[in-house]
Design an enzyme around this catalytic site. Structure first.
Site, PDB file in Angstrom:
ATOM      1  N   GLY A  16       0.786  -1.229   0.000  1.00 49.90           N
ATOM      2  CA  GLY A  16       0.000   0.000   0.000  1.00 49.90           C
ATOM      3  C   GLY A  16       0.819   1.280   0.000  1.00 49.90           C
ATOM      4  O   GLY A  16       0.272   2.364   0.182  1.00 49.90           O
TER       5      GLY A  16
ATOM      6  N   HIS B 284       7.892   6.334   5.394  1.00 49.35           N
ATOM      7  CA  HIS B 284       7.089   7.147   6.298  1.00 49.35           C
ATOM      8  C   HIS B 284       6.264   6.248   7.209  1.00 49.35           C
ATOM      9  O   HIS B 284       5.883   5.147   6.844  1.00 49.35           O
ATOM     10  CB  HIS B 284       6.187   8.134   5.542  1.00 49.35           C
ATOM     11  CG  HIS B 284       5.295   7.527   4.510  1.00 49.35           C
ATOM     12  ND1 HIS B 284       5.760   7.057   3.296  1.00 49.35           N
ATOM     13  CD2 HIS B 284       3.956   7.322   4.496  1.00 49.35           C
ATOM     14  CE1 HIS B 284       4.748   6.597   2.585  1.00 49.35           C
ATOM     15  NE2 HIS B 284       3.633   6.734   3.303  1.00 49.35           N
TER      16      HIS B 284
END
Length: 113
Positions: A92, A99
């Protein structure tokens, strides 16, 4: 990386509300929040994904998670929160810069997706 969105944010080229910043990491609200609190915590140095991390990145990775905890505390997430690192297309990941998603402010179900 001149074309990396998060590198531009870290450099200040693209403005964001800076919720936490130090010499290694930056935290800012996600533009597409999936929870009442949805913050991104990024290393300022470009690293494409968790899959690209090496043992030399261990200290930075620890600092990244520690900073996420500080942001969670500052956001008042005393009832809990979730940290998510999406890695690669099947995981995803949509921005090729490592991050951490910090999600909280409501009950988060399991499994996540």
């Amino acid at each position: 990386m001149t074309d990396c969105l998060f590198c531009k944010i870290a450099a200040g080229t693209i403005p964001v509300k800076r919720l936490h910043e130090d010499e290694q990491v930056l935290a800012f609200p996600d533009i597409n929040p999936q929870a009442p609190v949805h913050v991104l915590v990024i290393p300022k140095r470009h690293l494409a994904s968790h899959a690209h991390a090496t043992t030399e990145d261990a200290a930075m990775l620890g600092h990244l998670l520690s900073a996420a905890g500080e942001v969670a505390q500052a956001q008042g997430l005393e009832n809990g929160y979730r940290l998510v690192i999406n890695t690669g297309p099947d995981g995803g990941q949509t921005v090729d810069h490592l991050h951490v998603h910090l999600l909280g402010g409501r009950h988060l179900g399991w499994p996540p997706g």
